[in-house]
Each structure stands twice: as C-alpha cells, then as structure tokens.
Design an enzyme around this catalytic site. Structure first.
Site, PDB file in Angstrom:
ATOM      1  N   CYS A   8       6.190  20.057  80.129  1.00 45.07           N
ATOM      2  CA  CYS A   8       6.085  19.537  78.774  1.00 45.07           C
ATOM      3  C   CYS A   8       7.417  19.733  78.041  1.00 45.07           C
ATOM      4  O   CYS A   8       8.437  19.206  78.465  1.00 45.07           O
ATOM      5  CB  CYS A   8       4.904  20.164  78.040  1.00 45.07           C
ATOM      6  SG  CYS A   8       4.478  19.287  76.504  1.00 45.07           S
ATOM      7  N   HIS A  15       0.673  17.992  80.723  1.00 43.80           N
ATOM      8  CA  HIS A  15       0.189  19.364  80.882  1.00 43.80           C
ATOM      9  C   HIS A  15      -0.615  19.461  82.179  1.00 43.80           C
ATOM     10  O   HIS A  15      -1.776  19.062  82.212  1.00 43.80           O
ATOM     11  CB  HIS A  15      -0.704  19.751  79.702  1.00 43.80           C
ATOM     12  CG  HIS A  15       0.032  19.935  78.419  1.00 43.80           C
ATOM     13  ND1 HIS A  15       0.629  21.129  78.077  1.00 43.80           N
ATOM     14  CD2 HIS A  15       0.277  19.080  77.395  1.00 43.80           C
ATOM     15  CE1 HIS A  15       1.214  21.011  76.897  1.00 43.80           C
ATOM     16  NE2 HIS A  15       1.019  19.766  76.468  1.00 43.80           N
ATOM     17  N   GLU A  34      -1.932  22.013  83.528  1.00 41.76           N
ATOM     18  CA  GLU A  34      -3.054  22.939  83.379  1.00 41.76           C
ATOM     19  C   GLU A  34      -4.249  22.284  82.688  1.00 41.76           C
ATOM     20  O   GLU A  34      -5.366  22.811  82.737  1.00 41.76           O
ATOM     21  CB  GLU A  34      -2.610  24.192  82.607  1.00 41.76           C
ATOM     22  CG  GLU A  34      -2.425  24.026  81.113  1.00 41.76           C
ATOM     23  CD  GLU A  34      -1.087  23.419  80.718  1.00 41.76           C
ATOM     24  OE1 GLU A  34      -0.798  23.384  79.505  1.00 41.76           O
ATOM     25  OE2 GLU A  34      -0.329  22.976  81.612  1.00 41.76           O
TER      26      GLU A  34
END
Length: 231
Positions: free
Chosen positions: A81, A211, A213
């Site tokens: 990011c 992202h 995650e």
C-alpha cells in the site's frame, strides 16, 4: 520457518500485515532499528496514511539508508500500500516529497473527473468532450478514493503472482497511485478510470498497492509466494 523483518515506522496497519504473514507460517520481527534492517534476510514495508508522514517516520529512525543497503545486497523487499508508494522517487500528496527512490517514478492523485462511458471507464476532460457526445455519458462517476474490490491483470510472469489469474480481485483503499518511469516495472495493472500499476517488481524489489491482508485467498497466496518463492 522463514523470518520476515517488518519495518515499524508508525504505520497503522502493521499488526494486520504481521498477522497475515504469521497466518501463512512466517516468523515476523517488527523493528525500528536500522541495524536490524541491515541484517535482514527479507524486508516488508507496510503502510497506511500519507506519503509525506510515512517518509518522515522512516527518516526519524534513520531507516532509508539501512533499507538501501539491504536492497543493494539483494535482500527481497516488499512494499505494501503506502509502503509501495514510498519505494518511488517522489510523492505528490500534500506537496511534493522525496521518496526512497528504489524505483524511478512518482506517486500522483487520481484525476477527479473519472467516469464510466459505455461500460468503459474513461477520463473525461475537455478534449474528450469534443469526441464523446453527452448521450454517451453516464451519471456513474468513479469516486476518489478508490475503495473496495477491483481486478488484477498480470502483465508478465513472476513467482510473486504464481496462482494469480487475470480478473482475480484484491482490496484497495487509496487516492494516489504509482506512475513508474519504467513500464517493465509494472507486474500487474488495475483499471479505475485509468489503468494504474497495482503490482510492481524489479530485481529484488516488489510492491503491492492493494491490501493483501484484506484480499482473502488471493492476498494470502501472494504473501506466501513472497515468503516461499522469492529469494
């Protein structure tokens, strides 16, 4: 167990990034110590927030030089990011700020006048209006920031994207995008009114604009590839 050194410079999402790596079996060491960064075998730079404050956090802990030394000796490096954005030469968020300059290029804001025209996302400006009739314009404006799920389009083969297919979705939250000076650094594209680099790679340097995650199985696949296949 692969050891990941994750650079802790005040990024707000560092814990979620840490947990994602631990979920796939990596051992994560958080550090602000430039000497630890110099000795790392794999480096990850996460990030949420603004380009300028991110660089200020790195400089506060004397980390840019340590990062450069590790990258120069071939340590695999992954920016996530804003961490990916910081890899570039300069960022244009709230002024112009010097970046890590690991990759030539700049980080710029999405244009405000983004629209979907006849099912295709186009930048509408005065020049376009000369060739696009008002009957073709839809009220479906694309908002900035770019937030939510969007598709990846790999540009060339790389172990980082093993198992990732054109059209797979990842989760994005950003108002600025990376504009690499070298087209060969773009590992995958994403379209949001304009095509932008969503994954970059050059030698031992890698970056993800989205992202991982928050990107479910695709995000974990990419992180696992970095842990297991990138040396």
């Amino acid at each position: 167990m692969t050891k990941i050194t994750m650079i802790d410079y005040g990024a707000s999402n560092i814990r979620s990034a840490q947990k994602a790596f631990e979920h796939i079996g990596a051992e994560v060491h958080l550090t602000k110590d430039p000497d630890v960064v110099r000795r790392a075998s794999k480096l990850v730079l996460p990030g949420v927030g603004a380009f300028g404050s991110g660089m200020a956090g790195l400089r506060q802990h004397n980390l840019p030089e340590a990062i450069h030394e590790s990258v120069k000796r071939g340590v695999p490096f992954l920016g996530i990011c804003v961490g990916m954005q910081l890899m570039f030469s300069e960022g244009h968020e709230m002024g112009v700020h010097r970046g890590l300059d690991l990759l030539p290029g700049k980080v710029v804001r999405f244009p405000e006048k983004l629209q979907i025209v006849n099912g295709k996302r186009l930048l509408v400006n005065k020049a376009d209006e000369l060739t696009i009739s008002h009957s073709q314009l839809t009220p479906n404006h694309l908002k900035v920031p770019h937030m939510g799920w969007n598709q990846l389009e790999p540009a060339w083969g790389n172990p980082l994207l093993d198992g990732v297919q054109t059209g797979d979705y990842a989760y994005f939250v950003h108002s600025y995008y990376c504009d690499p000076a070298e087209a060969t650094a773009i590992l995958a594209w994403t379209d949001y009114g304009i095509p932008f680099a969503s994954v970059v790679a050059k030698d031992n340097i890698y970056g993800l604009q989205f992202h991982p995650e928050k990107s479910q199985s695709i995000g974990l696949t990419i992180l696992k590839n970095f842990v297991e296949q990138i040396h």
